[in-house]
Design a protein around this motif. Sequence first.
Motif: not given
Length: 333
Positions: A1-5, A67-76, A78-79, A84-86
């Motif tokens: 997930m860090i790579e996606k960030l 910086y990417t527009g989300l609230r925090d790491w947990d939000h990133f 979750k999204i 990925d599931s979709n």
Amino acid sequence: MIEKLKDSVEKKFGKKITCQKDCKTISNNILETTGEYLSSATLRRIFGLLLTNSNPSRVTLDILSRYTGLRDWDHFVKINRQTDSNQNHLIETWEILLEKSKKISNNTLDSIKRKSGINFSKTINRQFIEERISYFTKNEYNSTALIGPGGYGKSTLLANWYEKNSIKKNFSSNIIVFLQAISLNSFANSEIFFEDWLMRQLGLSPDNNFLTNLKNSNALTPGKFILIIDALDESNLQGAKLEKIYSSIADFSLTFASAKWLKIIISTRLYTWNKFKTFIDSNVKWFYTEPEAFSAEGANMPLLTPNEIQKILDNTINTRFSRRTLLEEFSIE
């Protein structure tokens, strides 16, 4: 997930982060965007420009997520898990449709082969159809039609194109649904929408609006969805049921006009095309169906070339005789 960030950060930044100068620039960019500070050294460690044995801190992940527009790491997280599931569901459903479409299309191919006026193996692939469909599938148009009098070989053209291209590696992820128009009778006699009927043919429940959901999600599809309806002029329906077929195909084209991954091809005679086109929305442009595309015979497809005629002679008459018959021998002075 860090790579996606990291990918999301680079996308926001507008370029790959590959040097110390990039880290200094994005450090300032993060401060301007979020009001929070990450040192260029921290960023160099995250993007592999400085060796480190530790993972980024939670504070660093939160700042980058914001910086990417989300609230925090947990939000990133979750999204992106939801995304990925979709995407996994999309791929699974696409594979189901892909396998079912092969069975439907191969049945249509076999039917056309049986009806062929000559042994189907003696027919030829025509260059113009390869070029036209290749151009059509790569451009913004989502619908086209092969139009010509009876005996012009429209069904044979499409059957040869499907047989040749369906086994190509670059077509392996494309869903090609090759139908004969007579099969639409079951739709005309039903009470469901065209997309629902189509999904039912492909093994999904009739209320599974897979194509519409895919269009609305703007998701990246594994390939193209190509719907081919052959011999629209051979429908034996009349009145309201025939109009239902015409209007439903036209509406389907309109609905997916902006979906570059969905393509519609029909074949028909000019008389039926003139009736069908009255149902087409004026804002939807069908490829190669403008008046200047038609010959005096009412066809938007060329006559056989001399080379193509010679190939047919070689595949038929010339297989039975030792002397090769040439096209020039049939020329009229």
